[in-house]
Design an enzyme around this catalytic site. Structure first.
Site, PDB file in Angstrom:
ATOM      1  CG  ASP A 107      -4.042 -58.487  -3.302  1.00  0.00           C
ATOM      2  OD1 ASP A 107      -5.146 -58.915  -2.915  1.00  0.00           O
ATOM      3  OD2 ASP A 107      -3.887 -57.919  -4.397  1.00  0.00           O
ATOM      4  NE  ARG A 140      -2.353 -61.747  -4.118  1.00  0.00           N
ATOM      5  CZ  ARG A 140      -1.443 -61.337  -5.003  1.00  0.00           C
ATOM      6  NH1 ARG A 140      -0.168 -61.563  -4.786  1.00  0.00           N
ATOM      7  NH2 ARG A 140      -1.786 -60.696  -6.099  1.00  0.00           N
TER       8      ARG A 140
HETATM    9  C1  S3P Z   1      -7.107 -55.592  -7.394  1.00  0.00           C
HETATM   10  C2  S3P Z   1      -7.758 -55.097  -6.297  1.00  0.00           C
HETATM   11  C3  S3P Z   1      -7.951 -55.852  -5.066  1.00  0.00           C
HETATM   12  C4  S3P Z   1      -6.980 -57.009  -4.964  1.00  0.00           C
HETATM   13  C5  S3P Z   1      -6.882 -57.781  -6.239  1.00  0.00           C
HETATM   14  C6  S3P Z   1      -6.439 -56.896  -7.377  1.00  0.00           C
HETATM   15  C7  S3P Z   1      -7.052 -54.769  -8.597  1.00  0.00           C
HETATM   16  O1  S3P Z   1      -9.263 -56.335  -5.023  1.00  0.00           O
HETATM   17  O2  S3P Z   1      -7.332 -57.871  -3.914  1.00  0.00           O
HETATM   18  O3  S3P Z   1      -5.931 -58.840  -6.115  1.00  0.00           O
HETATM   19  O4  S3P Z   1      -6.194 -55.004  -9.466  1.00  0.00           O
HETATM   20  O5  S3P Z   1      -7.865 -53.858  -8.704  1.00  0.00           O
HETATM   21  P1  S3P Z   1     -10.462 -55.398  -4.474  1.00  0.00           P
HETATM   22  O6  S3P Z   1     -10.285 -54.073  -5.066  1.00  0.00           O
HETATM   23  O7  S3P Z   1     -11.736 -56.023  -4.898  1.00  0.00           O
HETATM   24  O8  S3P Z   1     -10.289 -55.406  -2.980  1.00  0.00           O
END
Ligand code: S3P
Length: 450
Positions: free
Chosen positions: A315, A388
């Protein structure tokens, strides 16, 4: 809404950031499954997290919100009731994927819908394993996209190796595993954020992690009701930490921020880029470590971000791209093809907006090459409806000549409702006396191979 940004003077500030988004979603869900009343403090009252709150309400859980950042959740000992209508996850991928895992374990039918942005995002990554566990999960959109129609119950544990490193997939399967017969194992070749495991453990649900990184959960456990304090979000802090890092002698202290080491890889990148970064975990006993981060800026050097580091700063890549354009040399981001599947195609969005501001960028299938330091000029930039991207380019505007205008910036409310107020503080650079904590320096962290 448009966000207008001007070049900022050098900053010397002390701030806090709102609650962690990933932890907020998980705390709401696990508390709702517990056997009683739980008070959550430091909850992030953003649109994404409110989608999860409203989803749990739709599943029969009483949730009060006496203050924006405080929730009182009345857990019903794993009993959820059939929703009277479809559950709207808005633009929140975390809400939809975690909910899919949760409702897959229930004996009623649920329909999960999202806004047009979420309706384009892939759900096959949760659909396949949930079907393997015995649920019926049908994607009504093309190629495994939302809405999802889920009919669950009678799940059995499986051993599953996700094709992508995703904390959302792992968390969905842990929730389904809680309602499944026997043991559910998620193999994790590349570690992702571990907030779900930690949240379950805090509520006295047993999970185990094996040496190879596989995570196991056992069905039939009831979370024990407890109160929880959610730390500040390191992903929100990243916008300000990188601003300070890129201003020679800029100085920023952020207190009470989450320092879970599956989330702090961005600090290692800043160290490699030459910034002075210090962190001190203040509450080591707490299940989610929290503390102070302090950054002093320098002329940044380019770096390479790749391999196992990527899921642990996924992120932060939009704002790290801004650090890259301000650093001298070529910054390379690789193994980040998942960025194309976020709220927008972030690789394309970053490349387009950086070029509009005057930078030289090469778009790779799985990342970017960014040449710095580029003299950025202010521009009118689309947010692509991605919070973002909007925030990263608002920060770029702090380093650009002239005015930068971020269009459709209301998406920022999905993760960081108070962003604009802090941005104004940075632009006006209200100087404050910062009491420097006595915390040791960290050593530079090498880029990790794939
Ligand atoms: C998150 C996991 C990430 C991230 C998202 C929040 C979470 O995604 O990009 O903003 O809270 O589990 P991914 O696990 O699909 O990469």
């Amino acid at each position: 809404m448009e966000l207008r940004v001007k070049r900022a003077p050098r900053i010397d500030l002390e701030i806090t950031v709102p609650g962690d988004k990933s932890i907020s979603h998980r705390a709401v869900i696990v508390a709702a499954l517990s056997n009683g009343m739980c008070t959550l403090r430091g909850f992030l009252p953003s649109e994404d997290c409110m989608n999860t709150v409203n989803a749990m309400r739709a599943l029969g859980i009483k949730i009060e919100q006496p203050e924006p950042a405080t929730l009182v959740i009345h857990g019903k000992k794993r009993v959820l009731t059939a929703p009277s209508q479809e559950i709207n996850c808005g633009n929140s991928g975390t809400t939809m994927r975690l909910l899919a895992g949760l409702v897959a374990g229930q004996k009623f039918e649920s329909r999960l819908v999202g806004d047009p942005g979420l309706s384009k995002r892939p759900m096959d990554r949760v659909i396949a394993p949930l079907c393997e566990m015995g649920a019926s999960v049908v994607a009504e959109g093309p190629e495994g996209t939302p809405p999802l129609r889920i009919h669950g119950g009678s799940l059995h544990g499986i051993q599953y190796r996700p094709s992508v490193a995703s904390a959302q997939v792992k968390s969905a399967l842990l929730l389904a595993g809680l309602f499944a017969k026997g043991k559910t194992t998620i193999e994790e070749p590349v570690p992702t954020r571990n907030h779900m495991e930690k949240m379950l453990n805090y509520f006295l649900v047993r999970t185990t992690t094996e040496d190879d990184g596989s995570v196991n959960v056992f069905g039939d456990q009831v979370p024990e009701s407890r109160d929880f304090d959610i730390p500040g979000d390191i992903s929100s802090a990243a916008f300000w930490l990188i601003t300070a890092a890129a201003q020679p002698r800029g100085h920023l202290l952020i207190r009470d921020v989450g320092l879970n080491d599956t989330r702090t890889a961005m600090l290692g990148v800043l160290l490699r880029m030459g910034a002075h970064v210090r962190e001190a975990v203040e509450d080591v006993e707490h299940v989610e470590p929290r503390g102070v981060v302090e950054v002093t800026g320098v002329p940044l050097k380019a770096t390479v971000i790749q391999g196992k580091e990527v899921p642990q700063l996924i992120d932060e890549l939009p704002i790290l791209s801004i650090a890259g354009v301000l650093a001298s040399g070529k910054t390379t981001i690789r193994h980040a093809e998942e960025l194309r599947l976020k709220e927008t195609d972030r690789i394309a969005a970053i490349a387009q907006n950086l070029r509009t501001m005057g930078a030289q960028v090469a778009e790779l299938s799985d990342g970017l090459e960014i040449y710095g330091p580029a003299p950025l000029h202010g521009a009118r930039l689309p947010s692509f409806g991605d919070h973002r991207i909007a925030m990263a380019f608002a920060i770029a505007g702090l380093f650009a000549d002239g005015e930068t205008i971020i269009q459709d910036a209301e998406c920022i409310r999905e993760s960081y409702p108070g962003f604009q107020a802090v941005l104004e503080e940075f632009t006006n650079a209200k100087r404050m006396q910062v009491s420097t904590p006595v915390i040791g320096s960290l050593a530079p962290v090498p880029a990790q191979e794939a």
